[in-house]
Each structure stands twice: as C-alpha cells, then as structure tokens.
Motif scaffolding. Structure first.
Motif, PDB file in Angstrom:
ATOM      1  N   SER A 181      42.354  23.693 -53.461  1.00  0.00           N
ATOM      2  CA  SER A 181      42.184  22.364 -52.897  1.00  0.00           C
ATOM      3  C   SER A 181      43.385  22.050 -52.018  1.00  0.00           C
TER       4      SER A 181
ATOM      5  N   GLU B  15      23.555  23.379 -55.520  1.00  0.00           N
ATOM      6  CA  GLU B  15      24.833  22.774 -55.185  1.00  0.00           C
ATOM      7  C   GLU B  15      25.982  23.442 -55.934  1.00  0.00           C
TER       8      GLU B  15
ATOM      9  N   ASP C 144      34.742  27.001 -59.317  1.00  0.00           N
ATOM     10  CA  ASP C 144      33.475  26.487 -58.795  1.00  0.00           C
ATOM     11  C   ASP C 144      32.568  26.039 -59.927  1.00  0.00           C
TER      12      ASP C 144
ATOM     13  N   GLN D  49      35.468  16.118 -62.353  1.00  0.00           N
ATOM     14  CA  GLN D  49      36.822  15.923 -61.843  1.00  0.00           C
ATOM     15  C   GLN D  49      37.767  16.920 -62.506  1.00  0.00           C
TER      16      GLN D  49
ATOM     17  N   ARG E  53      30.208  22.907 -56.492  1.00  0.00           N
ATOM     18  CA  ARG E  53      31.347  22.016 -56.313  1.00  0.00           C
ATOM     19  C   ARG E  53      32.629  22.808 -56.521  1.00  0.00           C
ATOM     20  N   ARG E  54      33.489  22.829 -55.502  1.00  0.00           N
ATOM     21  CA  ARG E  54      34.705  23.632 -55.550  1.00  0.00           C
ATOM     22  C   ARG E  54      35.917  22.751 -55.829  1.00  0.00           C
TER      23      ARG E  54
ATOM     24  N   ILE F 203      41.562  15.874 -58.742  1.00  0.00           N
ATOM     25  CA  ILE F 203      40.812  16.550 -57.679  1.00  0.00           C
ATOM     26  C   ILE F 203      39.332  16.309 -57.907  1.00  0.00           C
TER      27      ILE F 203
ATOM     28  N   PRO G  83      35.955  17.633 -56.700  1.00  0.00           N
ATOM     29  CA  PRO G  83      35.511  18.816 -55.965  1.00  0.00           C
ATOM     30  C   PRO G  83      34.623  18.469 -54.783  1.00  0.00           C
ATOM     31  N   ARG G  84      34.770  19.242 -53.718  1.00  0.00           N
ATOM     32  CA  ARG G  84      33.897  19.084 -52.565  1.00  0.00           C
ATOM     33  C   ARG G  84      32.606  19.859 -52.823  1.00  0.00           C
ATOM     34  N   ALA G  85      31.490  19.240 -52.496  1.00  0.00           N
ATOM     35  CA  ALA G  85      30.178  19.828 -52.778  1.00  0.00           C
ATOM     36  C   ALA G  85      29.665  20.607 -51.575  1.00  0.00           C
ATOM     37  N   ARG G  86      29.006  21.718 -51.860  1.00  0.00           N
ATOM     38  CA  ARG G  86      28.375  22.522 -50.827  1.00  0.00           C
ATOM     39  C   ARG G  86      26.944  22.794 -51.256  1.00  0.00           C
TER      40      ARG G  86
END
Length: 308
Positions: A42, A35, A55, A232, A37-38, A24, A26-29
């Motif tokens: 998922s 920032e 997170d 990751q 990353r979650r 996985i 993580p998707r960043a926000r």
C-alpha cells in the motif's frame, strides 16, 4: 485452555489509546465478476513483518460461469500463502504438487530461486453454484533464503492447532500464539492466525512480535474504544499491549499477522520479490526466454510477461 495474560489499555491514557500506527482500507479490483481487495503493498505501508502482499479474494458466489482460473506464472524470492474461508482452489506447481485446498487448510509455497504454479477450479466444480472467499498473501524471504530451493507444503485442517475458550477461537496458521505452534516451516519469525470472537468476547494481541496487524474479515471490533468494520488492515505500533473486543450482534472474525521485520527493503515487480533489482531483471528475462520449469499437467498455458 488458558489464555496468555495481557493488559487492557488504560482508559484516558493517551499512550494506550493511540495504539494503531496505520489503517489501510484495501483498494478493490473487479476481475470480471470477482472482486479482489489488496491491502499490501500500500502507499501507506509495504510490509508487516514478512508479509509483503495481502489480497482478499471475494466473498463471491458463482452460478455457472466465472470462478478462479489463474494460468501458470512464476515467482521468486517469496512464499505464497493461501488460506480459504469458503470454496476450493486446485493448486499445481513445477515441483509436481497437485491438490485442492479447502477452508481451514494451508498452502505454503516457497518460491526461493524460482517456481511456477497455477490456481484453477476442477472441472467437476465448474458449472455448479459455488462460493469463494479467502486470503492470498506473500511473505518475503530473508536475504539468506531468497535463493533457497523451491518447496511446497500443504497442511490439512486437522493439523493446524486450534485454541478454543469461552467464545474465543484461534486457528494458528503459521508461527505460534498462546503456546500453540503451526507445523509449517517459515524462513523468518512469523505469526498468522485466524480468530473468531463471539459478541462481547475479547482477546489480547500481545507485543511479542515487533510488527503486528489484524485484518478484519467479518463483524465489528473495538480497540481502545474505537470501532472498526470488516475489510480493514490495522497496523499496530510496536511494544503496545492490544485488546480486541467483538461488538454488535454477530461474531467478529479477523486475521492476526506479522512477525520479524524484514532485513532491508524489498523490490516487488509483478510476481517477483527480491532485495536486488538486478535479480528481478534476471527473472524477467528468464520468464521471457522460458527458462523456468513447467507445471506437470498444466504446461500448455501460461501468463506472458507484462508488457510483452
């Protein structure tokens, strides 16, 4: 110290080389110059052991503005787990807990039937150059503990066991590893550890826990001949022996996490986790009607229910 024995994967053995179930990224926000990353939940995976939310905060550097300023908000059915590599966050909750968490320390807040907390920076910290880097995760509570009384436990850096040997360092955050056990009380079998490997050094991650993963924090690692960079979440297949080796010129750092599989699926909505959709609906109404307790010293502000 002496490490627990483990087996290296056998080169050319397909069963040993195919050790990873899910990777996985993580998707960043971007939260306004900061920032997150979650990794969990998922689309590929909801939980690893009891871990249902994971997170990465930062790494970030603030000069005179920005930083952490999370207003009071509620939780049910979970425990929040805060662990920092750099920086400082001030925790307050509706039990009256009021303290700062710093690198290498642990905040374990059991929400159970319901708790409210805030996470901010102290005034003397704001306005100065500072860094923040850490992990906030949630562990779901088993059904028998979902409505337990809320509780908070802070464990200082010196009270979390550290194992060191020949370029390998392991801080046991929760659960037990290599015979060392964290003092924090968990509601289900859990493993959570902060590992640093000097270049060329390796460490086994044995199959004691059915669900296991590592989250790569820094440097480069190799597992069964395959290389992985930082940021990751690598979820392992049950029952296989794993060996992680640090490659490259810099030390590698990663977190080991997992434990006992949860006793059934969990629903997650905003800050609420439960085995029951109806319980989450009740928590929504309770927050809307201001039935949760307030946070002493931080009772004038709050985060509204989403969509309101």
């Amino acid at each position: 110290m002496t490490w627990m024995p483990d087996l290296d994967p056998t080169p050319g053995d397909a069963g040993a080389c195919d050790l990873i179930d899910t990777v996985i990224v993580p998707r960043a926000r971007d939260l306004g110059g900061f920032e997150v990353r979650r990794a969990l939940p998922s689309p590929k995976r909801q939980m690893v052991g009891p871990f249902i939310f994971f997170d990465q905060m930062g790494p970030a550097e603030f000069l005179e503005t920005g930083g952490i300023d999370v207003r009071p908000h509620p939780h049910i059915g979970l425990a929040t787990v805060t662990y920092l590599f750099e920086g400082e966050i001030h925790h307050r909750d509706s039990l009256g807990s009021d303290l700062a968490i710093r690198p290498g320390e642990l905040n374990w807040m059991t929400a159970g039937s319901g708790i409210v907390h805030s996470e901010r920076e102290d005034p003397q910290v704001k306005g100065k150059p500072r860094k923040l880097f850490g992990i906030q995760s949630w562990v779901a509570l088993p059904k028998h503990a979902e409505e337990t009384a809320p509780a908070f436990e802070h464990v200082g850096r010196d009270n979390l066991p550290v194992l060191e040997d020949n370029g390998v360092s392991v801080r046991v955050i929760a659960g037990d590893l290599f015979g060392a056990r964290s003092p924090v009380k968990t509601a289900s079998e859990t493993i959570y550890a902060d590992v640093t490997l000097e270049p060329g050094r390796s460490m086994p991650v044995d199959a004691t826990h059915e669900e296991r993963a590592i989250y790569t924090v820094g440097g480069t690692i190799e597992i069964a001949g395959e290389s992985f960079e930082e940021g990751q979440l690598l979820v392992f297949k049950p029952g296989d022996n794993i060996t992680v080796r640090a490659t490259g010129l810099l030390p590698a750092r990663f977190l080991v996490l997992g434990g006992e599989p949860m006793d059934g699926p969990r629903y997650i909505w905003w800050n609420f986790v439960s085995s029951s959709k109806e319980r989450i609906d009740q928590a929504k109404e309770d927050w809307k009607q201001m039935r949760f307790d307030t946070v002493p010293g931080d009772a004038e502000d709050f985060i509204p229910l989403p969509g309101r």
